[in-house]
Write an enzyme that holds these catalytic residues in place. Structure first.
Site, PDB file in Angstrom:
ATOM      1  N   LYS A 189       0.861  -1.191   0.000  1.00  0.00           N
ATOM      2  CA  LYS A 189       0.000   0.000   0.000  1.00  0.00           C
ATOM      3  C   LYS A 189       0.897   1.240   0.000  1.00  0.00           C
ATOM      4  CE  LYS A 189      -1.766   2.815   2.768  1.00  0.00           C
ATOM      5  NZ  LYS A 189      -1.667   4.023   1.926  1.00  0.00           N
ATOM      6  N   GLU A 212      10.086  16.591  14.854  1.00  0.00           N
ATOM      7  CA  GLU A 212      10.359  16.447  13.422  1.00  0.00           C
ATOM      8  C   GLU A 212       9.428  17.368  12.634  1.00  0.00           C
ATOM      9  OE1 GLU A 212       8.949  13.015  11.142  1.00  0.00           O
ATOM     10  OE2 GLU A 212      10.966  12.771  10.335  1.00  0.00           O
TER      11      GLU A 212
HETATM   12  P1  NAD Z   1       2.596   8.469   7.380  1.00  0.00           P
HETATM   13  O1  NAD Z   1       2.947   7.667   8.561  1.00  0.00           O
HETATM   14  O2  NAD Z   1       1.544   9.489   7.487  1.00  0.00           O
HETATM   15  O3  NAD Z   1       2.135   7.528   6.179  1.00  0.00           O
HETATM   16  C1  NAD Z   1       2.946   6.458   5.721  1.00  0.00           C
HETATM   17  C2  NAD Z   1       2.055   5.377   5.159  1.00  0.00           C
HETATM   18  O4  NAD Z   1       1.271   4.825   6.208  1.00  0.00           O
HETATM   19  C3  NAD Z   1       1.071   5.860   4.096  1.00  0.00           C
HETATM   20  O5  NAD Z   1       0.965   4.864   3.112  1.00  0.00           O
HETATM   21  C4  NAD Z   1      -0.217   5.986   4.875  1.00  0.00           C
HETATM   22  O6  NAD Z   1      -1.380   5.863   4.105  1.00  0.00           O
HETATM   23  C5  NAD Z   1      -0.091   4.816   5.831  1.00  0.00           C
HETATM   24  N1  NAD Z   1      -0.866   4.921   7.060  1.00  0.00           N
HETATM   25  C6  NAD Z   1      -1.162   6.043   7.757  1.00  0.00           C
HETATM   26  N2  NAD Z   1      -1.865   5.720   8.875  1.00  0.00           N
HETATM   27  C7  NAD Z   1      -2.001   4.363   8.868  1.00  0.00           C
HETATM   28  C8  NAD Z   1      -2.629   3.435   9.744  1.00  0.00           C
HETATM   29  N3  NAD Z   1      -3.228   3.835  10.873  1.00  0.00           N
HETATM   30  N4  NAD Z   1      -2.601   2.124   9.430  1.00  0.00           N
HETATM   31  C9  NAD Z   1      -1.957   1.712   8.315  1.00  0.00           C
HETATM   32  N5  NAD Z   1      -1.354   2.549   7.432  1.00  0.00           N
HETATM   33  C10 NAD Z   1      -1.367   3.863   7.719  1.00  0.00           C
HETATM   34  O7  NAD Z   1       3.959   9.100   6.877  1.00  0.00           O
HETATM   35  P2  NAD Z   1       4.191  10.093   5.668  1.00  0.00           P
HETATM   36  O8  NAD Z   1       3.647  11.424   6.063  1.00  0.00           O
HETATM   37  O9  NAD Z   1       3.726   9.439   4.415  1.00  0.00           O
HETATM   38  O10 NAD Z   1       5.795  10.132   5.598  1.00  0.00           O
HETATM   39  C11 NAD Z   1       6.576  11.021   6.331  1.00  0.00           C
HETATM   40  C12 NAD Z   1       7.128  10.364   7.580  1.00  0.00           C
HETATM   41  O11 NAD Z   1       7.801   9.178   7.239  1.00  0.00           O
HETATM   42  C13 NAD Z   1       8.142  11.220   8.302  1.00  0.00           C
HETATM   43  O12 NAD Z   1       7.933  11.106   9.685  1.00  0.00           O
HETATM   44  C14 NAD Z   1       9.470  10.582   7.927  1.00  0.00           C
HETATM   45  O13 NAD Z   1      10.517  10.803   8.820  1.00  0.00           O
HETATM   46  C15 NAD Z   1       9.097   9.148   7.862  1.00  0.00           C
HETATM   47  N6  NAD Z   1      10.032   8.398   7.021  1.00  0.00           N
HETATM   48  C16 NAD Z   1      10.918   7.550   7.622  1.00  0.00           C
HETATM   49  C17 NAD Z   1      11.842   6.850   6.841  1.00  0.00           C
HETATM   50  C18 NAD Z   1      12.881   5.929   7.443  1.00  0.00           C
HETATM   51  O14 NAD Z   1      13.512   5.194   6.679  1.00  0.00           O
HETATM   52  N7  NAD Z   1      13.098   5.919   8.720  1.00  0.00           N
HETATM   53  C19 NAD Z   1      11.831   7.013   5.472  1.00  0.00           C
HETATM   54  C20 NAD Z   1      10.915   7.880   4.906  1.00  0.00           C
HETATM   55  C21 NAD Z   1      10.003   8.569   5.699  1.00  0.00           C
END
Ligand code: NAD
Ligand code: 6OD
Length: 500
Positions: free
Chosen positions: A193, A404
């Protein structure tokens, strides 16, 4: 649903010109009852309409993955699977320009970023894990027994079965394939997803899978959101055997709760509040250039970006001035104009980032540069742009320094000793990455060794060897992926003990 005539005409005309992105289940593209809009952060225009997967679609995807894993993929010889993975990489490379265009359309990221990092890494992820899995060995221990005959212990690697892959929007293809590739290499089937903000390259990847002869059900794609949508349906599904997630720390925590009842193995790559430490003996120009990259790459939307920069006092003023000069020179705008920096991912995310501009002002920060939304006087004003921003003067307790932000922003503070620099860098709830700039290699190692993070770069940033461990501590994640660590997460060992 009944539309007034004018609105109906506009719906029909949109449907004619705007691509519809579908889910991919059991080798077939399928629509859904509900569609959502995918909007460009450059100017707010419609990029695509996306079919949201409902619970039944996610269930069908999981069932297809389970069957394919048991009947086909899990039984395929490793060398054959590796060949298929190389064909997927070939397919990405053959459609390189389409992938670049799709990634840019969803994110507005710079051409340079998409061409040199996102899309090449999409292909490289498949090649690396295809090659690694072919040569991966297992442990073996001969043991003594009282009868003198002995016993032989050896382990075999067993895939979980169905792996749910959930990925974010910042490096969409790179981060999706970073998990899909090792999951498939080790014999799992996948239900992926992607972020609702970036569905395009994931859909192209599904087309590539079809073209590469990946058997039906091995790779499935479901579009949608998190809670109450495809993300939650996937993580709560009892037949999903493991979950690998990249995204925000709060989301990781929510997924952990949902996955708890079925005790699924989890791998989490989460947020960061990463430090860069610049010593006075650093190669000044290299440290400035590296910090420009580590703060502003991808509009500051890389989990590894430095949002806290600590500079040794003798070079503090000079460094701040040089970084600010470079930040002001960054070009912002449409990716096709060859700019350095595109917009943030969305207006919603911009609200968050500009919210921190306000918090920083209230906290008493000095804005060395930036801190505003640029005004272009054209359609880009409907986009999600912000200026590259450098702050000084905040205490370490400020929210701006602790939370962050995930935008093109950093706070720079001076330090007076190596011990102080280490203490400042480690004073965070996160623990993903750090950068250390010094020409004294002994100091570089000494300081790096004390960083409480998963990844440290000395005299560089985001220099990646895909065989190395990747992940974070604290709020930055659980577990490690990369190289053998990925193989270990996606295929767990079973020990076999043979009494001789
Ligand atoms: P997010 O957590 O909002 O979303 C990530 C994914 O999770 C999306 O596909 C979203 O639809 C899904 N999602 C959201 N809530 C969910 C739930 N309750 N159950 C299942 N799936 C769910 O993150 P974002 O805004 O897309 O990305 C930015 C964040 O990701 C930042 O905090 C960044 O630091 C982090 N990030 C970390 C890494 C790493 O390697 N450590 C890499 C890239 C991004
Ligand atoms: O390079 C990688 O493998 C990786 N996982 C990078 C993550 C970047 C975060 O935005």
């Amino acid at each position: 649903m009944a539309f007034p005539i004018a609105s109906l005409e506009s719906e029909i005309s949109k449907a004619r010109t705007v691509p519809v992105l579908r889910n991919f289940v059991d080798g077939v593209f399928v629509e859904g009852q509900v569609r959502f809009d995918n909007v460009s952060p450059v100017d707010g225009s419609l990029v695509a309409r996306v079919c949201e997967a409902d619970a039944a679609t996610v269930d069908a995807a999981v069932k297809a993955a389970k069957r394919a894993q048991r009947e086909v993929w899990g039984r395929m010889p490793v060398a054959e699977r590796a060949k298929v993975l190389h064909r997927i990489a070939d397919g990405i490379e053959a459609r390189f320009e389409e992938f670049v265009a799709a990634e840019i359309a969803d994110t507005g990221k710079s051409q340079h970023q998409a061409r040199t990092i996102d899309i090449p890494r999409g292909a490289a992820n498949f090649r690396v894990f295809a090659d690694m899995v072919k040569v991966a060995g297992q442990e073996c221990f001969e043991m003594d027994t009282p009868d003198g005959q002995g016993a032989l212990n050896y382990s075999v690697a067993r895939p979980h079965g169905v792996v749910g892959v959930i990925s974010p929007w910042n490096l969409p293809l790179l981060l999706l394939t970073w998990k899909v590739a090792p999951a498939l290499a080790t014999g799992n089937c996948v239900v992926a997803k992607p972020s609702e903000e970036t569905p395009s390259t994931a859909t192209l990847l599904a087309e590539v899978m079809q073209g590469a002869g990946v058997p039906a059900g091995v790779f499935n794609l479901v579009h949608g959101f998190g809670p109450g949508s495809a993300g939650e349906f996937l993580t709560a599904h009892p037949d999903v055997d493991a979950i690998t997630f990249t995204g925000a720390s709060a989301t990781g925590s929510a997924i952990m709760k949902v996955a708890a009842p079925t005790v699924k193995p989890l791998s989490f790559e989460l947020g960061g509040k990463n430090a860069a430490i610049v010593f006075a003996d650093a190669d000044f120009d290299a440290a400035v250039a590296g910090t420009v990259r580590s703060v502003f790459s991808n509009c500051g939307q890389v989990c590894l970006c430095s949002e806290r920069v600590y500079v040794e006092r003798p070079i503090f003023d000079r460094f701040v001035a040089a970084l600010a000069e470079r930040a002001r020179a960054l070009t912002i705008g449409r990716p096709e104009d060859g700019v350095d920096m595109g917009p943030l991912i969305s207006r919603e995310h911009r609200e968050k980032v500009t919210g921190y501009f306000e918090i920083a002002r209230a906290e008493g920060a000095t804005f060395v540069t930036g801190g505003r939304v640029p005004v272009f006087g054209d359609e880009r004003d409907a986009g999600a742009f912000v200026e590259p921003t450098i702050l000084t003067g905040l205490p370490e307790t400020a929210r701006t320094v602790r939370e962050e932000i995930f935008g093109p922003i950093c706070h720079i503070a001076p330090f007076d000793s190596e011990e102080e620099a280490v203490a400042l860098a480690n004073d965070t709830d996160y623990g993903l990455a750090a950068a250390v700039w010094t020409q004294d290699i002994k100091r570089g190692h000494r300081v790096a060794r004390q960083m409480e993070v998963g990844i440290v770069w000395v005299n560089d940033w985001f220099l990646r060897d895909l065989r190395t461990p990747f992940g974070g501590v604290g709020l930055s994640g659980v577990g490690r992926e990369g190289g053998r660590h990925s193989l270990a997460f996606y295929a767990e060992p079973s020990n076999i003990c043979i009494k001789l």
